[in-house]
Motif scaffolding. Structure first.
Motif, PDB file in Angstrom:
ATOM      1  N   ARG A   1       9.627  19.010 -38.699  1.00 21.31           N
ATOM      2  CA  ARG A   1      10.634  19.122 -39.756  1.00 21.31           C
ATOM      3  C   ARG A   1      10.182  18.370 -41.004  1.00 21.31           C
ATOM      4  O   ARG A   1       9.809  17.208 -40.961  1.00 21.31           O
ATOM      5  CB  ARG A   1      11.977  18.571 -39.272  1.00 21.31           C
TER       6      ARG A   1
ATOM      7  N   TYR B   1      10.599  23.835 -41.517  1.00 18.94           N
ATOM      8  CA  TYR B   1       9.907  23.585 -40.254  1.00 18.94           C
ATOM      9  C   TYR B   1       8.494  24.152 -40.319  1.00 18.94           C
ATOM     10  O   TYR B   1       8.261  25.202 -40.916  1.00 18.94           O
ATOM     11  CB  TYR B   1      10.696  24.185 -39.096  1.00 18.94           C
TER      12      TYR B   1
ATOM     13  N   ALA C   1      10.374  19.004 -33.390  1.00 21.09           N
ATOM     14  CA  ALA C   1      11.630  19.172 -34.122  1.00 21.09           C
ATOM     15  C   ALA C   1      11.903  20.657 -34.263  1.00 21.09           C
ATOM     16  O   ALA C   1      10.974  21.464 -34.387  1.00 21.09           O
ATOM     17  CB  ALA C   1      11.564  18.510 -35.503  1.00 21.09           C
TER      18      ALA C   1
ATOM     19  N   PRO D   1      15.448  23.556 -35.489  1.00 23.95           N
ATOM     20  CA  PRO D   1      16.833  23.652 -35.970  1.00 23.95           C
ATOM     21  C   PRO D   1      17.832  23.466 -34.827  1.00 23.95           C
ATOM     22  O   PRO D   1      17.631  23.981 -33.718  1.00 23.95           O
ATOM     23  CB  PRO D   1      16.904  25.070 -36.545  1.00 23.95           C
ATOM     24  N   ASP D   2      18.908  22.732 -35.106  1.00 21.36           N
ATOM     25  CA  ASP D   2      19.937  22.498 -34.086  1.00 21.36           C
ATOM     26  C   ASP D   2      20.513  23.807 -33.556  1.00 21.36           C
ATOM     27  O   ASP D   2      20.841  23.923 -32.373  1.00 21.36           O
ATOM     28  CB  ASP D   2      21.067  21.636 -34.656  1.00 21.36           C
ATOM     29  N   SER D   3      20.619  24.800 -34.450  1.00 18.01           N
ATOM     30  CA  SER D   3      21.217  26.075 -34.047  1.00 18.01           C
ATOM     31  C   SER D   3      20.399  26.758 -32.951  1.00 18.01           C
ATOM     32  O   SER D   3      20.957  27.464 -32.105  1.00 18.01           O
ATOM     33  CB  SER D   3      21.337  27.005 -35.259  1.00 18.01           C
TER      34      SER D   3
ATOM     35  N   THR E   1      18.144  24.899 -30.914  1.00 24.19           N
ATOM     36  CA  THR E   1      18.106  23.943 -29.803  1.00 24.19           C
ATOM     37  C   THR E   1      19.319  24.094 -28.897  1.00 24.19           C
ATOM     38  O   THR E   1      19.207  24.017 -27.659  1.00 24.19           O
ATOM     39  CB  THR E   1      18.027  22.504 -30.341  1.00 24.19           C
ATOM     40  N   LYS E   2      20.496  24.332 -29.473  1.00 24.09           N
ATOM     41  CA  LYS E   2      21.731  24.446 -28.692  1.00 24.09           C
ATOM     42  C   LYS E   2      21.685  25.594 -27.687  1.00 24.09           C
ATOM     43  O   LYS E   2      22.416  25.582 -26.706  1.00 24.09           O
ATOM     44  CB  LYS E   2      22.921  24.631 -29.637  1.00 24.09           C
TER      45      LYS E   2
ATOM     46  N   LYS F   1      21.288  20.361 -24.879  1.00 20.31           N
ATOM     47  CA  LYS F   1      21.872  19.455 -25.854  1.00 20.31           C
ATOM     48  C   LYS F   1      20.901  19.191 -27.000  1.00 20.31           C
ATOM     49  O   LYS F   1      19.678  19.252 -26.826  1.00 20.31           O
ATOM     50  CB  LYS F   1      22.266  18.145 -25.177  1.00 20.31           C
ATOM     51  N   GLU F   2      21.454  18.835 -28.164  1.00 18.56           N
ATOM     52  CA  GLU F   2      20.648  18.715 -29.373  1.00 18.56           C
ATOM     53  C   GLU F   2      19.527  17.692 -29.251  1.00 18.56           C
ATOM     54  O   GLU F   2      18.475  17.843 -29.863  1.00 18.56           O
ATOM     55  CB  GLU F   2      21.543  18.359 -30.563  1.00 18.56           C
ATOM     56  N   ARG F   3      19.728  16.628 -28.482  1.00 19.98           N
ATOM     57  CA  ARG F   3      18.721  15.575 -28.358  1.00 19.98           C
ATOM     58  C   ARG F   3      17.905  15.668 -27.069  1.00 19.98           C
ATOM     59  O   ARG F   3      17.106  14.784 -26.788  1.00 19.98           O
ATOM     60  CB  ARG F   3      19.392  14.197 -28.460  1.00 19.98           C
TER      61      ARG F   3
ATOM     62  N   ILE G   1      14.643  20.868 -27.177  1.00 21.34           N
ATOM     63  CA  ILE G   1      13.956  20.897 -28.479  1.00 21.34           C
ATOM     64  C   ILE G   1      12.587  21.549 -28.327  1.00 21.34           C
ATOM     65  O   ILE G   1      12.159  22.348 -29.170  1.00 21.34           O
ATOM     66  CB  ILE G   1      13.816  19.472 -29.056  1.00 21.34           C
TER      67      ILE G   1
END
Length: 468
Positions: free
Chosen positions: A164, A182, A226, A228-230, A232-233, A237-239, A244
């Protein structure tokens, strides 16, 4: 101009006179897509958990190799093998390169795929990770343009500080600074911009009529990761690092889809050879397809990777090949498919896969087995000959440092091997049963081949510890 380039240009001129396939507007384009640390079982078409419809489509309309291999179990040497068709030690690269502390780099004496294509009239661009040596404060090293690339946009190693918003890209020798987005998407943005800049040029030898070689080396899913959260979900989970990791591959697939779509819009996709692979196996044990080992070791999990060839105009479609192949075969295969000359005095460790890709045979012999050597790996050495794999450990000690030390080179070149183990990969792909005691005659045969290849490679290797 190097001697091998002059020889090639003369050969091209002769080829024109006798009607051989060479310089014409019908020449295919070549696109090399290389992932970084992608495992054998990451993407969808290899039964992986990541949604990769664009990569899967390349496989569905091309040839997918079930047993495809990296050039090495770590990054830099595998890339050297890809570009030269030769074992990486011959090309000057023993392990992954740290430019600030090592002299090592891809040797200028090597004839790269980019040089061959450039000399045949292709426009050439390298975009993405390089990791074959770039100049540092201590050492002056050749940049990609010295290896046959007209244009380059690269990082020395990983995207920094992560995928990122990377801040370490260099464009044709000039640092770019921080970019937003990215890495995989930025790399494809640059590739598309380069293609567009050629299309907008006047109709000369360097314009849109000229075929191109686009060498796109992604950073994903190499750490630090890294995405995008969209995305990864969709995997957790995001973390969650596993989520990821998957998302970086998914994001790369989206980027590849954009590049392929752009080729479609250019009207170039039908006559473009696209090759997709990874530089080595995954660092995650759950992404090697249950194979033994992972990145950094010469078990199957460290060196087996995806391998896809797609060229709608010329190759088979929707075929899975069981022929063992690898990145070492890319250069001779591209030359074979395109009818290109290369310097025949240079020994290649790879072979031409053209007949397999065209469906003319489902069996291909090799003059020498596939061969791997990595000094920090246990086993340090491995070969594949037909269905059999022979591995061995070193009979000498080196420090446990992760960073390769060039002072080790004399010992590596002179060192021997012990604890030879034999595996039948057809019946035991996970290398669970050592057959050395039961089949000593096969061990003896393969050991002779292994040591012969090793002697040849070490004789060609550069001793960077003695370089001034």
């Amino acid at each position: 101009m190097s001697a091998h380039r002059l020889i090639h240009l003369i050969a091209v001129g002769i080829a024109i006179c006798v009607g051989r396939p060479c310089l014409s507007n019908e020449r295919p384009n070549v696109v090399m897509l290389l992932a970084d640390d992608l495992g054998y079982q990451d993407v969808g078409c290899y039964d992986g958990p990541v949604k990769t419809p664009n990569i899967d489509k390349l496989a569905a309309t091309g040839v997918r190799f079930e047993t495809f291999y990296s050039g090495c179990a770590v990054c830099s040497p595998s890339r050297a093998t890809l570009l030269t068709g030769r074992h990486h030690i011959r090309a000057g690269v023993y392990s992954w390169i740290h430019d600030e502390s090592q002299r090592s780099h891809l040797l200028l004496r090597e004839q790269t795929l980019a040089e061959i294509l450039h000399d045949a009239g292709y426009a050439t661009a390298h975009i993405g990770k390089w990791h074959l040596g770039l100049p540092s404060e201590r050492f002056d090293k050749p940049t990609p343009d010295k290896h046959g690339f007209d244009y380059w946009f690269a990082t020395w190693n990983n995207a920094s500080p992560s995928h990122r918003n990377p801040d370490n890209f260099i464009r044709n020798g000039t640092a770019v600074g921080k970019l937003e987005g990215y890495s995989c998407q930025l790399v494809v943005d640059e590739a598309i911009n380069w293609l567009n800049s050629r299309s907008d040029s006047p109709a000369t030898d360097s314009s849109a009529d000229q075929p191109f070689f686009l060498n796109v080396w992604f950073h994903e899913p190499h750490a630090p990761i890294a995405a995008p959260d969209s995305i990864t979900k969709q995997y957790g989970k995001e973390r969650d690092k596993a989520a990821i990791y998957s998302a970086t591959i998914d994001n790369t697939d989206h980027a590849i889809g954009r590049l392929v779509e752009h080729l479609d819009q250019m009207g170039a996709s039908e006559n473009t050879l696209i090759i997709y692979a990874s530089d080595n196996g995954s660092y995650r044990d759950d992404r090697t397809g249950g194979l033994r080992g992972r990145k950094g070791v010469n078990w199957e999990g460290g060196i087996r990777v995806p391998g896809i060839f797609n060229w709608p105009a010329k190759l088979q479609s929707g075929v899975t090949s069981e022929v063992p192949a690898g990145l070492v075969d890319v250069l001779p295969t591209v030359c074979g498919l395109l009818g290109l000359e290369r310097d025949a005095s240079i020994h290649l460790d790879g072979i031409d896969l053209s007949s397999v890709l065209r469906g003319e045979t489902d069996h291909l012999g090799r003059d020498q087995p596939l061969f791997w050597h990595l000094q920090r790996s246990r086993p340090i050495i491995a070969i594949r000959d037909g269905d059999y794999s022979l591995v061995a450990e070193r009979d000498y000690e080196i420090p446990t440092d992760n960073m390769f030390q060039e002072s080790w080179i004399p010992q590596i070149r002179q060192g021997g091997y012990k604890n030879f183990q034999l595996f039948d990969l057809k019946n035991d792909p996970k290398q669970t049963t050592n057959l050395a005691a039961k089949r000593p005659e096969i061990v003896s045969q393969l050991k002779t081949k292994m040591l012969e290849i090793n002697r040849s490679i070490m004789a060609d290797g550069t001793d960077w510890s003695a370089a001034q």
